[in-house]
Design an enzyme around this catalytic site. Sequence first.
Site, mmCIF file in Angstrom:
data_model
loop_
_atom_site.group_PDB
_atom_site.id
_atom_site.type_symbol
_atom_site.label_atom_id
_atom_site.label_comp_id
_atom_site.label_asym_id
_atom_site.label_seq_id
_atom_site.Cartn_x
_atom_site.Cartn_y
_atom_site.Cartn_z
ATOM 1 N N ARG A 23 -32.449 17.805 59.945
ATOM 2 C CA ARG A 23 -33.115 17.000 60.975
ATOM 3 C C ARG A 23 -33.606 15.672 60.397
ATOM 4 O O ARG A 23 -33.683 14.660 61.095
ATOM 5 C CB ARG A 23 -34.272 17.801 61.609
ATOM 6 C CG ARG A 23 -35.071 17.025 62.644
ATOM 7 C CD ARG A 23 -35.826 17.943 63.617
ATOM 8 N NE ARG A 23 -36.585 18.976 62.932
ATOM 9 C CZ ARG A 23 -37.771 18.803 62.353
ATOM 10 N NH1 ARG A 23 -38.345 17.616 62.382
ATOM 11 N NH2 ARG A 23 -38.386 19.803 61.751
ATOM 12 N N TYR A 76 -29.389 0.810 83.991
ATOM 13 C CA TYR A 76 -28.711 2.100 84.115
ATOM 14 C C TYR A 76 -29.700 3.101 84.756
ATOM 15 O O TYR A 76 -30.892 3.128 84.382
ATOM 16 C CB TYR A 76 -28.262 2.556 82.721
ATOM 17 C CG TYR A 76 -27.931 4.016 82.633
ATOM 18 C CD1 TYR A 76 -26.876 4.543 83.364
ATOM 19 C CD2 TYR A 76 -28.681 4.882 81.845
ATOM 20 C CE1 TYR A 76 -26.578 5.891 83.304
ATOM 21 C CE2 TYR A 76 -28.389 6.232 81.770
ATOM 22 C CZ TYR A 76 -27.339 6.727 82.511
ATOM 23 O OH TYR A 76 -27.054 8.057 82.459
ATOM 24 N N ASP A 147 -30.014 -3.086 75.603
ATOM 25 C CA ASP A 147 -29.001 -2.042 75.666
ATOM 26 C C ASP A 147 -27.639 -2.746 75.655
ATOM 27 O O ASP A 147 -27.256 -3.391 76.627
ATOM 28 C CB ASP A 147 -29.209 -1.229 76.953
ATOM 29 C CG ASP A 147 -28.199 -0.100 77.115
ATOM 30 O OD1 ASP A 147 -27.125 -0.165 76.493
ATOM 31 O OD2 ASP A 147 -28.475 0.841 77.881
ATOM 32 N N LYS A 172 -20.231 6.075 74.719
ATOM 33 C CA LYS A 172 -19.303 5.187 75.421
ATOM 34 C C LYS A 172 -18.358 4.524 74.413
ATOM 35 O O LYS A 172 -17.604 5.196 73.757
ATOM 36 C CB LYS A 172 -20.103 4.174 76.237
ATOM 37 C CG LYS A 172 -21.205 4.816 77.100
ATOM 38 C CD LYS A 172 -20.625 5.756 78.124
ATOM 39 C CE LYS A 172 -21.618 6.342 79.111
ATOM 40 N NZ LYS A 172 -22.864 6.846 78.615
HETATM 41 C C1 LIG Z 1 -25.797 1.389 79.801
HETATM 42 C C2 LIG Z 1 -26.157 2.798 79.455
HETATM 43 N N1 LIG Z 1 -27.245 3.009 78.690
HETATM 44 C C3 LIG Z 1 -27.621 4.268 78.345
HETATM 45 C C4 LIG Z 1 -26.929 5.367 78.783
HETATM 46 C C5 LIG Z 1 -27.388 6.754 78.394
HETATM 47 O O1 LIG Z 1 -26.564 7.233 77.386
HETATM 48 P P1 LIG Z 1 -26.322 8.790 77.082
HETATM 49 O O2 LIG Z 1 -25.612 9.359 78.263
HETATM 50 O O3 LIG Z 1 -25.510 8.760 75.829
HETATM 51 O O4 LIG Z 1 -27.655 9.408 76.892
HETATM 52 C C6 LIG Z 1 -25.802 5.180 79.581
HETATM 53 C C7 LIG Z 1 -25.055 6.372 80.082
HETATM 54 O O5 LIG Z 1 -24.257 6.270 80.984
HETATM 55 C C8 LIG Z 1 -25.411 3.868 79.930
HETATM 56 O O6 LIG Z 1 -24.340 3.642 80.702
#
Ligand SMILES: Cc1ncc(COP(=O)(O)O)c(C=O)c1O
Length: 355
Positions: A23, A76, A147, A172
Site C-alpha cells: 500500500r 465530468y 483534469d 482513459k
Molecule cells: C474527465 C474525467 N475525469 C475523471 C474521470 C473519473 O475517472 P475514473 O473512472 O478512472 O475514476 C472520468 C471518467 O470518466 C473522466 O472522464
Amino acid sequence: MYRDLDDYDAVARGERGGHYYGRNSNSNRDMLERAVAELEGAEAGVATGSGMSALHTAILALAPRPTTIVATRELYGGTAALLRQDLEPAGYKVHFLDFGDLDAVRRSMDGAGLVLAETITNPLCHVPDLQAIGAMARQQQIPFLVDNTFASPILCRPLELGATVVMHSATKYLGGHSDLVAGVIVGSAAVMQAARLRSVRTGTPLGPFEAWLALRGLRTLELRMRRHSDSSLALARAMRTMPGVERVHHPLLEGSPSGEVARRLLPQGAGGMMAFDLEGGRAAVQRMMDRFQLVTFAASLGGVETTISYPEITSHRSMTPQEREELGVGPGTVRVSVGIEDADDVIADFAQALG
Ligand SMILES: Cc1ncc(COP(=O)(O)O)c(C=O)c1O
C-alpha cells in the site's frame, strides 16, 4: 530482503531505496508515477486506484480544509457528484461557472481556495483558456487543479500553463486499452508527498498489475494520440454533411466556439473526443446504433476502438433536463470517442448508420 532490523528501518524511513508494504509503494507504481510526471513536466506523481480517487486526493492535498472551490460547470459528472455529495456536506462551497466567461471566473476567485478545470470539456469539447485562468489563479495565490484526461500530456501540459496539480483518469488515454481503472496526479514534490501520505492512509494507492498495464499503455501514447486527433477531426468534418446531423462539436473544427483557444493550447491536435447533435432525439440515436457495424456503445472513452455514449443516460444522467439544456446537452447529443481504426472505416460506418 532486509539485512537486519536497521536495514528495514532505513527503508521504512525512506533513507534507503526499496519497498516494505504494497500500500505504501511498489516498483510498478513508482515507474508509472515517474513516467507520467516526466511526460507532464512535473517533479513527482502519485498513482491511485481510479481517476476519482486521484482527484479526491489532489483536492485534499491542495485544499485540506473547507474552502470555496471555483469549478467549471462542465465538469465530468462523477467530479460534480464528489463536490456536491461529499465535499459540500463537509463544509466546502462550490461555485460552478462557465469557464468561457473569464470575467466571471476572475470575480469568483476572490477569497477562493481552489480552482478546478478540465482541459477539454465533456461532452461538447469546449477548451477553457487555461493560460488566462492559470495566470489569474497564480496572481491570487490560489492553487489550480486541472483534469487533463481528455488531452493527455502529449497534447497539453497544463503545468506549463499555470496549473499547480494535473490529474488523469488513467482508465482513459494513458492506459488506452479499456482494460484498467487507475488515476494519476502530478505536481511539485512537496504537494505530491502530502498527497502520497494521504493516499496511503486512506488506502487508495494503485495496485502493481494496473500500474503495469498503464505503463504498457504509455509506450504507445504518442502514436495513439496523434491518430485519435487526426481521425476525430476527419470524422467531425465529414459529419457536418451527414443526414440528420444538426451540429458537430470538436475543439478544432472550423467555427468551433473554442477554436482560437484550442489552436493556441492544443496545437498538435485535440485528441479523439467529439460530439454531435442528431435531429430526432433518442429514437434517432437508437436507430443509428442499431445500424452500426463497427462502432459500439460504451460509457467510458479513450480506448483504441471507436465508441459512442449518450450523455443523457451516461455522464449527465444525474442532471435535470433543464440543467442539461443549460449546458447545451440535448436528447440528440451523442458523444464520440474516436479510436485508432482507419478513419475512412469509421466515417463510412457513421455515414451508413445515418444514411
Ligand atoms: C474527465 C474525467 N475525469 C475523471 C474521470 C473519473 O475517472 P475514473 O473512472 O478512472 O475514476 C472520468 C471518467 O470518466 C473522466 O472522464
